[in-house]
Design a protein around this motif. Structure first.
Motif, mmCIF file in Angstrom:
data_model
loop_
_atom_site.group_PDB
_atom_site.id
_atom_site.type_symbol
_atom_site.label_atom_id
_atom_site.label_comp_id
_atom_site.label_asym_id
_atom_site.label_seq_id
_atom_site.Cartn_x
_atom_site.Cartn_y
_atom_site.Cartn_z
ATOM 1 N N ASP A 13 0.822 -1.229 0.000
ATOM 2 C CA ASP A 13 0.000 0.000 0.000
ATOM 3 C C ASP A 13 0.843 1.261 0.000
ATOM 4 O OD1 ASP A 13 0.399 0.924 2.748
ATOM 5 O OD2 ASP A 13 -1.411 -0.109 3.411
ATOM 6 N N GLU A 15 3.173 1.822 -2.003
ATOM 7 C CA GLU A 15 3.342 2.152 -3.421
ATOM 8 C C GLU A 15 2.150 2.919 -3.977
ATOM 9 O OE1 GLU A 15 0.293 -0.594 -3.805
ATOM 10 O OE2 GLU A 15 2.004 -0.749 -2.469
ATOM 11 N N THR A 16 0.959 2.669 -3.413
ATOM 12 C CA THR A 16 -0.270 3.303 -3.896
ATOM 13 C C THR A 16 -0.627 4.526 -3.074
ATOM 14 O OG1 THR A 16 -1.130 1.204 -4.726
ATOM 15 C CG2 THR A 16 -2.731 2.934 -4.307
ATOM 16 N N GLY A 20 1.380 6.316 -5.828
ATOM 17 C CA GLY A 20 0.520 5.819 -6.885
ATOM 18 C C GLY A 20 0.408 6.736 -8.089
ATOM 19 N N ALA A 68 -3.021 -3.797 -7.166
ATOM 20 C CA ALA A 68 -2.881 -2.345 -7.282
ATOM 21 C C ALA A 68 -1.780 -1.985 -8.270
ATOM 22 C CB ALA A 68 -2.582 -1.736 -5.918
ATOM 23 N N ALA A 69 -0.675 -2.724 -8.232
ATOM 24 C CA ALA A 69 0.424 -2.454 -9.152
ATOM 25 C C ALA A 69 -0.024 -2.612 -10.602
ATOM 26 C CB ALA A 69 1.599 -3.375 -8.846
ATOM 27 N N LEU A 72 -1.770 0.380 -11.625
ATOM 28 C CA LEU A 72 -0.853 1.515 -11.730
ATOM 29 C C LEU A 72 0.109 1.376 -12.909
ATOM 30 C CD1 LEU A 72 -0.004 1.921 -7.930
ATOM 31 C CD2 LEU A 72 -1.549 3.363 -9.284
ATOM 32 N N ARG A 205 -5.900 6.186 -9.794
ATOM 33 C CA ARG A 205 -5.272 6.012 -8.480
ATOM 34 C C ARG A 205 -6.321 5.650 -7.433
ATOM 35 N NH1 ARG A 205 -1.420 10.162 -5.008
ATOM 36 N NH2 ARG A 205 -0.807 8.634 -3.431
ATOM 37 N N ALA A 208 -6.812 2.058 -7.557
ATOM 38 C CA ALA A 208 -5.699 1.336 -6.939
ATOM 39 C C ALA A 208 -5.782 1.407 -5.415
ATOM 40 C CB ALA A 208 -4.368 1.899 -7.438
ATOM 41 N N ILE A 209 -6.181 2.556 -4.876
ATOM 42 C CA ILE A 209 -6.370 2.674 -3.428
ATOM 43 C C ILE A 209 -7.432 1.689 -2.958
ATOM 44 C CG2 ILE A 209 -7.283 4.213 -1.630
ATOM 45 C CD1 ILE A 209 -5.856 6.529 -3.098
ATOM 46 N N HIS A 212 -6.588 -1.981 -2.105
ATOM 47 C CA HIS A 212 -6.039 -2.317 -0.790
ATOM 48 C C HIS A 212 -7.165 -2.354 0.242
ATOM 49 C CE1 HIS A 212 -1.742 -2.363 -1.701
ATOM 50 N NE2 HIS A 212 -1.956 -1.354 -2.520
ATOM 51 N N SER A 217 -7.700 3.368 4.235
ATOM 52 C CA SER A 217 -6.964 4.380 3.497
ATOM 53 C C SER A 217 -6.749 5.621 4.365
ATOM 54 C CB SER A 217 -7.736 4.780 2.239
ATOM 55 O OG SER A 217 -7.251 5.995 1.706
#
Length: 264
Positions: A13, A15-16, A20, A68-69, A72, A205, A208-209, A212, A217
């Motif tokens: 997370d 990374e995001t 992100g 998520a990657a 992204l 983004r 992607a959040i 997770h 968040s």
């Protein structure tokens, strides 16, 4: 020349939640991107209602990291095989904070020399998390030892002025929050060297959040203007080469790629 960006983080997370938009910006510009993550986030707490148990959390967080990657546009994801140290208490054996710093740096170094990035970004640890500080120091040490000369290295920042806005909002919503008793977190604004406009990547983004889902968040519950302030501009501190002053640079790639042409 085809640019390569490596983002080195401590937990799934990071990374995001942290980088992100920058990863999306890089992919949209045609760069190949990689994420190196030190741990599987074992010491985190499952979000209420996620249905994830503590025993399931490491595998679930790795799955979320990879999902998520993909959103992204990240080309590769590698894990260092260390354990999450948690926020406090003596770090256990095998944890990121409990490991020999030279060992951590050596594992990052292997990925740098394999991927050969033009730009490396890691966390500046302005939030005070010890794992973020360890991976920052290990990454900078690895860059210094690498036979592959990385032209540009940045620390991902949360400007202190923005964190003050967040604390002001928090004081109205949760006046008993322990965050209000600590010093203002974040990076002093005068240390920010680079501001990248990433607003056009906000919707992706956000997806992607949401990937997770086992974690709460940090942007949850923020008013829209504050959320956008965090998510539509990326703030960084350039540490290689050292910043020589002047107006913040608007991007991270052009000079890095041109300076690396001979080495390629």
């Amino acid at each position: 020349m085809h640019a390569r960006l490596m983002v080195v983080v401590a937990h799934p997370d990071d990374e995001t939640f942290g980088c992100g938009s920058l990863l999306l910006h890089a992919a949209a510009a045609g760069a190949t991107t990689a994420v190196v993550c030190a741990t599987r986030g074992e010491a985190g707490e499952p979000a209420p209602g996620s249905g994830v148990t503590a025993a399931e959390l490491p595998a679930e967080r790795e799955r979320e990291l990879r999902a998520a990657a993909e959103l992204l546009g990240v080309a590769r994801v590698d894990l260092l095989g260390l354990a999450d140290s948690g926020m406090a208490g003596p770090p256990g054996p095998g944890t990121l904070a409990g490991a020999d710093p030279a060992v951590v740096a050596g594992r990052v170094l292997a990925h740098i020399e394999d991927f050969r990035p033009h730009v490396v970004v890691t966390l500046d640890a302005g939030d005070g998390h010890r794992d973020h500080a360890v991976i920052r120091d290990a990454t900078l040490a690895a860059v210094g030892r690498s036979k592959w000369r990385v032209p540009r290295v940045y620390l991902q920042c949360l400007p202190r002025s923005l964190m003050r806005r967040w604390l002001l909002h928090l004081a109205g919503e949760r006046p008993d929050s322990p965050y209000l008793e600590a010093d203002v977190p974040g990076t002093p604004d005068e240390l920010v060297t680079t501001i990248v406009d990433t607003g056009r990547h906000l919707a992706r983004r956000e997806r992607a959040i949401a990937a997770h889902a086992s974690q709460v968040s940090p942007y949850e519950g923020m008013p829209d203007d504050l959320r956008r302030a965090f998510l539509t501009s990326d703030h960084l501190r350039r540490v290689v080469p050292a910043w020589d002053g002047g107006a913040p640079e608007p991007d991270i790639f052009s000079a890095a790629v041109s300076s690396q042409a001979v080495q390629d």
